[in-house]
Design an enzyme around this catalytic site. Structure first.
Site, mmCIF file in Angstrom:
data_model
loop_
_atom_site.group_PDB
_atom_site.id
_atom_site.type_symbol
_atom_site.label_atom_id
_atom_site.label_comp_id
_atom_site.label_asym_id
_atom_site.label_seq_id
_atom_site.Cartn_x
_atom_site.Cartn_y
_atom_site.Cartn_z
ATOM 1 N N TYR A 19 18.331 30.462 2.097
ATOM 2 C CA TYR A 19 17.321 31.364 2.645
ATOM 3 C C TYR A 19 17.651 31.822 4.063
ATOM 4 O O TYR A 19 18.107 31.032 4.900
ATOM 5 C CB TYR A 19 15.956 30.669 2.662
ATOM 6 C CG TYR A 19 15.251 30.664 1.328
ATOM 7 C CD1 TYR A 19 14.881 31.856 0.717
ATOM 8 C CD2 TYR A 19 14.944 29.469 0.686
ATOM 9 C CE1 TYR A 19 14.222 31.851 -0.510
ATOM 10 C CE2 TYR A 19 14.282 29.453 -0.532
ATOM 11 C CZ TYR A 19 13.927 30.656 -1.128
ATOM 12 O OH TYR A 19 13.278 30.644 -2.340
ATOM 13 N N MET A 27 12.603 24.399 -1.788
ATOM 14 C CA MET A 27 11.530 23.611 -2.383
ATOM 15 C C MET A 27 12.068 22.560 -3.344
ATOM 16 O O MET A 27 11.662 21.392 -3.294
ATOM 17 C CB MET A 27 10.543 24.524 -3.111
ATOM 18 C CG MET A 27 9.342 23.784 -3.677
ATOM 19 S SD MET A 27 8.169 24.884 -4.497
ATOM 20 C CE MET A 27 7.515 25.791 -3.097
ATOM 21 N N ARG A 42 -10.809 2.753 14.709
ATOM 22 C CA ARG A 42 -10.521 3.239 13.358
ATOM 23 C C ARG A 42 -11.432 2.483 12.411
ATOM 24 O O ARG A 42 -12.587 2.844 12.249
ATOM 25 C CB ARG A 42 -9.015 3.020 13.073
ATOM 26 C CG ARG A 42 -8.465 3.841 11.934
ATOM 27 C CD ARG A 42 -6.959 3.712 11.828
ATOM 28 N NE ARG A 42 -6.506 2.356 11.532
ATOM 29 C CZ ARG A 42 -5.255 2.053 11.175
ATOM 30 N NH1 ARG A 42 -4.333 3.004 11.091
ATOM 31 N NH2 ARG A 42 -4.903 0.811 10.923
ATOM 32 N N LYS A 75 0.838 -1.198 0.000
ATOM 33 C CA LYS A 75 0.000 0.000 0.000
ATOM 34 C C LYS A 75 0.872 1.247 0.000
ATOM 35 O O LYS A 75 2.076 1.184 0.212
ATOM 36 C CB LYS A 75 -0.931 0.014 1.212
ATOM 37 C CG LYS A 75 -0.236 0.213 2.549
ATOM 38 C CD LYS A 75 -1.256 0.310 3.669
ATOM 39 C CE LYS A 75 -0.563 0.579 5.017
ATOM 40 N NZ LYS A 75 -1.533 0.760 6.105
#
Length: 397
Positions: A288, A341, A140, A33
């Site tokens: 940055y 990023m 759940r 999964k």
């Protein structure tokens, strides 16, 4: 290619066989999964089937379709494919695809089974195999033991469109040796399996737990208990392993005996290439906000990966606090400044001959998901699932 993931077929196979050896007579469901925990379900599923997996576990129906197609592309005919368990429920619109593809859904509501029976009727197909999940303490998925479960079992017994193939539960604290929560969950699961037997329903499978359930062995252990419980209703026992297949496992807390964790091998290698080089002098800022200031002349390399690709921003480094690193020419290259990023800067001052286009290991030997997780304040699961490299491929090594 900006970055890519290589998956070691050898290591994946060896991890699976290590787990099956530790599980003994209990079958091991191989969980693929979440795109095989970021490793690529289409790459990993055929490897695991060739290694002997009787079951694969997927998140939802679309992922099940992807796995079925990948197995066929790999030359594994449908009749030779393992069971594919859809682990995270379904909606009405999923039912027909479940039936058509021969997937086995985890269910706990009568409505879910009614949708499946209706879809099987429309397609002219036989009863749909399902696995009912018991909520033993996760709150759940699942149905709670007691009257609610007994009513559902009575309905299943009279519904020709549904075949109860398995019953399962999930433990909340498998990595805790001697967990009182796990003990309580076992007791509730035993109650549920007793109700199945009392209802006169025959099961093929009783399953519970995860990678830590295999790893956390004490005396007869979790799996001996599970085997006995399954045998009480004439079924086979099974444990669902996910993260351990890919080389990681949570440490066992308390006085547990770890069977597999120390022998697992990370399967994923995430690579990129150097796209820039720069010399900076003492006093120059890097990245940055200028959180890193060169204290002496440095040689830097630019990598085209960042937090948008899954490289966590918490791996950033300032003068006050070291961060993460990448492996360049087999040596550690510390991250300097903030992870951006799509770009990250590393210090290669002490690494000779670094050139444009050189391969760099972002995650793999020398820099593991556990290293990243420790710096990011999370777990290895989140690190590998978060990798968003452009391409995944299998390799022999």
């Amino acid at each position: 290619m900006k970055s890519w993931v290589e998956v070691s077929e050898r290591r994946l196979t060896e991890n699976y066989r290590l787990l099956t050896g530790a599980a003994g007579d209990t079958a091991v469901l191989a969980v693929v999964k979440a795109n095989a925990y970021g490793h690529g379900a289409a790459v990993c599923a055929p490897v695991l089937v060739r290694a002997g997996a009787e079951w694969l576990g997927v998140t939802e129906v679309t992922e099940g379709a992807t796995v079925r197609a990948a197995l066929e592309t790999a030359g594994i005919a449908r009749r030779e494919q393992p069971g594919v368990l859809v682990m995270s429920g379904l909606l009405r619109e999923d039912a027909e695809e479940v039936v058509r593809l021969g997937l086995v859904p985890v269910v706990w509501l009568r409505e879910q089974m009614e949708w499946l029976a209706e879809a099987a009727g429309r397609l002219g197909m036989g009863p749909v195999a399902v696995h009912v999940e018991i909520d033993t303490g996760m709150a759940r998925q699942g149905i709670r033991p007691g009257v609610e479960l007994e009513d559902l079992l009575a309905w299943v017994r009279g519904e020709p469109g549904i075949r109860l193939d398995g019953v399962m539960t999930h433990f909340a604290s498998s990595e805790v040796a001697g967990s009182l929560q796990t003990t309580l969950q076992r007791e509730r699961f035993e109650e549920a399996i007793g109700a199945v037997g009392a209802a006169g329903l025959r099961l093929s499978w009783v399953h519970a737990g995860n990678s830590s359930t295999v790893d956390n062995q004490r005396g007869e252990g979790n799996l001996g208990w599970l085997r006995e419980l399954a045998a009480s209703v004439g079924a086979r026992s099974m444990v669902r392993t996910g993260i351990a297949l890919y080389g990681y496992c949570l440490p066992i807390e308390g006085e547990g005996l770890s069977e597999v964790r120390r022998e697992l091998q990370p399967v994923m290698t995430w690579k990129t290439r150097v796209i820039g080089r720069r010399e900076v002098e003492a006093g120059e800022t890097v990245g940055y906000n200028g959180i890193f200031v060169a204290e002496h002349a440095m040689r830097l390399a630019l990598l085209p990966v960042g937090y948008a690709d899954g490289l966590r921003r918490e791996l950033s480094a300032s003068n006050a606090q070291a961060g993460g690193w990448a492996m360049v020419r087999g040596q550690r290259a510390p991250i300097v400044g903030r992870v951006s990023m799509n770009l990250t800067i590393v210090d290669v001052s002490g690494i000779a001959g670094v050139g444009l286009g050189d391969e760099v290991v972002v995650l793999g030997d020398g820099v593991t998901a556990e290293d990243h997780a420790r710096l990011a304040g999370t777990i290895a699961y989140e690190i590998v699932c978060g990798v968003r490299a452009a391409h995944r491929c299998g390799i022999a090594g």
